[in-house]
Design an enzyme around this catalytic site. Structure first.
Site, PDB file in Angstrom:
ATOM      1  N   TRP A   1       0.864  -1.192   0.000  1.00  0.00           N
ATOM      2  CA  TRP A   1       0.000   0.000   0.000  1.00  0.00           C
ATOM      3  C   TRP A   1       0.897   1.239   0.000  1.00  0.00           C
ATOM      4  O   TRP A   1       1.840   1.327   0.809  1.00  0.00           O
ATOM      5  CB  TRP A   1      -0.884  -0.033   1.250  1.00  0.00           C
ATOM      6  CG  TRP A   1      -1.812   1.126   1.425  1.00  0.00           C
ATOM      7  CD1 TRP A   1      -2.606   1.704   0.475  1.00  0.00           C
ATOM      8  CD2 TRP A   1      -2.061   1.835   2.641  1.00  0.00           C
ATOM      9  NE1 TRP A   1      -3.336   2.723   1.021  1.00  0.00           N
ATOM     10  CE2 TRP A   1      -3.023   2.832   2.353  1.00  0.00           C
ATOM     11  CE3 TRP A   1      -1.581   1.716   3.946  1.00  0.00           C
ATOM     12  CZ2 TRP A   1      -3.499   3.703   3.320  1.00  0.00           C
ATOM     13  CZ3 TRP A   1      -2.053   2.591   4.910  1.00  0.00           C
ATOM     14  CH2 TRP A   1      -3.004   3.571   4.599  1.00  0.00           C
TER      15      TRP A   1
ATOM     16  N   ASP B   1      -0.282  -5.786   9.410  1.00  0.00           N
ATOM     17  CA  ASP B   1      -1.320  -4.799   9.151  1.00  0.00           C
ATOM     18  C   ASP B   1      -2.604  -5.548   8.790  1.00  0.00           C
ATOM     19  O   ASP B   1      -2.658  -6.236   7.769  1.00  0.00           O
ATOM     20  CB  ASP B   1      -0.865  -3.888   7.981  1.00  0.00           C
ATOM     21  CG  ASP B   1      -1.851  -2.752   7.746  1.00  0.00           C
ATOM     22  OD1 ASP B   1      -2.830  -2.634   8.504  1.00  0.00           O
ATOM     23  OD2 ASP B   1      -1.637  -1.976   6.787  1.00  0.00           O
TER      24      ASP B   1
ATOM     25  N   LYS C   1     -12.924  -0.407   7.234  1.00  0.00           N
ATOM     26  CA  LYS C   1     -13.662  -1.191   6.237  1.00  0.00           C
ATOM     27  C   LYS C   1     -14.687  -2.102   6.902  1.00  0.00           C
ATOM     28  O   LYS C   1     -15.837  -2.127   6.502  1.00  0.00           O
ATOM     29  CB  LYS C   1     -12.707  -2.038   5.393  1.00  0.00           C
ATOM     30  CG  LYS C   1     -11.341  -1.440   5.169  1.00  0.00           C
ATOM     31  CD  LYS C   1     -11.291  -0.364   4.117  1.00  0.00           C
ATOM     32  CE  LYS C   1      -9.934   0.329   4.149  1.00  0.00           C
ATOM     33  NZ  LYS C   1      -9.645   1.184   3.037  1.00  0.00           N
TER      34      LYS C   1
HETATM   35  C1  LMR Z   1      -6.979   2.477  -0.185  1.00  0.00           C
HETATM   36  O1  LMR Z   1      -5.963   1.779  -0.254  1.00  0.00           O
HETATM   37  O2  LMR Z   1      -7.590   2.895  -1.189  1.00  0.00           O
HETATM   38  C2  LMR Z   1      -7.553   2.821   1.164  1.00  0.00           C
HETATM   39  O3  LMR Z   1      -6.838   2.178   2.156  1.00  0.00           O
HETATM   40  C3  LMR Z   1      -7.693   4.295   1.383  1.00  0.00           C
HETATM   41  C4  LMR Z   1      -6.382   5.010   1.542  1.00  0.00           C
HETATM   42  O4  LMR Z   1      -6.284   5.780   2.512  1.00  0.00           O
HETATM   43  O5  LMR Z   1      -5.469   4.873   0.731  1.00  0.00           O
END
Ligand code: LMR
Length: 398
Positions: A130, A211, A246
């Site tokens: 991420w 996470d 979520k």
């Molecule tokens: C995402 O990956 O789209 C979500 O977790 C929102 C974010 O804050 O990036």
């Protein structure tokens, strides 16, 4: 002092929200930011949350401070949800949990805490991970390195390469893992792979930092926590960041938790004093509203069951959409084998498209996804799925 600053480029995920909001095409399909959407494209407040919110407003007698760790009802409830109430680590009183402002707050507090424990630490993140993991961990002063994990468009993770890279990671360093529903790729470790990784962590002494942002969106609430529970049973130490954005739909309320597993109760208590101290020196204490809602739901059996039923319906909808999307793409006669999408879990998968193809989908078809071709499956519906499949096929064939 500010005159030397140049404007930064928009955040890769949040920037998409603004772009999509400006597009008024009736065909628009927004598969960008990771929020759950129903068949109508709305992100409704869960019914259990509405009831809990009402109950909390009735019960709340004061707005006095709640302290850095947050309310005990939340801490106990979320800890039991993550680890399982009967887990041996809880019976041995080795786990301490605090309320944080979202999963991001948990990651950041965890990172600052780890920096205190091991000043020279490197945190190993999956390639890909991420996008926001990098600043959340790196801005706390941890060094960053990557381990191989997944090739966009492929089936299954690069487990052997991952294990070879982590074979060189040792005591004092950290490995960040996605508990379930990997963001951005949707490809998760199998239970066997979690067990093999646990053996490596025990042998090498690195610290897993897990996470857990999507518990309940993959295979089920307990199944999605398999890796955490297994590691907590077999390792001396662990850190877990969880998010209620979520699975409780509490995105804007910013509710998450940080849990530490210590080797024994005394070490867990000592660690908690440091975590609380990091919180105090950062935002002093978390806001109470969202944590109170989660505490209320998890503490009331009927509400808890209602919430689980709603979550199950959300998970089932996503899993059905995964299968349907593969069918619709096959129906378009594309050469690419997209069947991996149906085997992945959670909100996200990569389509395996190039940056140019992603741009083309946005500019010519009003279809929005992250530049890496990560799509939020929950943004698909019976109404837009044919248009989506046709547009992807058109771009692939052009
Ligand atoms: C995402 O990956 O789209 C979500 O977790 C929102 C974010 O804050 O990036």
């Amino acid at each position: 002092m500010f005159s030397s600053l140049n404007a930064l480029a928009p955040d890769p995920i949040l920037g998409l929200i603004a772009l999509a909001n400006k597009d008024h095409s009736p065909n628009k399909v927004d598969l960008g930011v990771g929020v759950y959407k129903d068949e109508t494209g709305a992100t409704p407040i869960m019914a259990a949350v509405k009831i809990a919110e009402h109950n909390c407003a009735e019960k709340e007698l004061t707005k006095a401070y709640i302290g850095p760790a947050g309310p005990a009802e939340f801490n106990t409830g979320i800890r039991d949800l993550i680890f399982g109430a009967q887990h041996s680590a809880l019976q041995a009183e080795r786990v301490r949990t605090v309320l944080t402002p979202g999963g991001c707050g948990a990651l950041r507090v965890g990172a600052e805490f780890l920096k205190r424990c091991s000043d020279d630490a490197t945190v190993w993140v999956s390639d890909p991970t991420w996008a926001n993991h990098l600043p959340l961990l790196g801005n706390a002063g941890l060094k960053l390195a990557e381990y191989p994990y997944y090739e966009a468009g492929s089936d299954g993770i690069k487990f052997d390469e991952m294990m070879s890279a982590l074979a060189n990671v040792g005591r004092g360093d950290i490995v960040l893992l996605h508990g379930c529903c990997h963001n951005p790729c949707g490809a998760d470790l199998s239970e066997k792979q979690w067990r093999e990784l646990t053996v490596l962590a025990a042998k090498n002494g690195f610290l897993p930092f897990i996470d857990l942002a999507y518990q309940g969106f993959g295979r089920g609430l307990d199944e999605d926590a398999y890796g955490i529970r297994y590691m907590a049973e077999h390792l001396p130490e662990l850190l877990v960041a969880s998010s209620c954005s979520k699975n409780f739909g509490l995105y804007r309320e910013r509710v998450g938790s940080l849990s530490i597993l210590g080797d024994n109760a005394t070490q867990a208590d000592a660690s908690l004093t440091h975590i609380n101290n990091v919180v105090r020196g950062n935002y002093s204490m978390p806001p109470s509203h969202g944590g109170a809602i989660v505490g209320e739901i998890l503490g009331a059996p009927v509400l808890h069951q209602n919430w689980e039923d709603e979550l199950t319906a959300m998970r089932s909808r996503i899993n059905q959409l995964r299968v349907l999307l593969v069918d619709k793409l096959n129906g378009q006669g594309v050469d690419t084998d997209f069947s991996f999408i149906a085997r992945q879990h959670g909100m996200f998968s990569f389509l395996g498209l190039s940056g140019t193809q992603v741009d083309q989908l946005r500019e010519q078809f009003s279809i929005y996804m992250v530049g890496s071709s990560r799509v939020n499956i929950a943004g698909i519906s019976q109404v837009n799925i044919d248009y989506l499949a046709q547009s992807i096929a058109a771009v692939l064939k052009s």
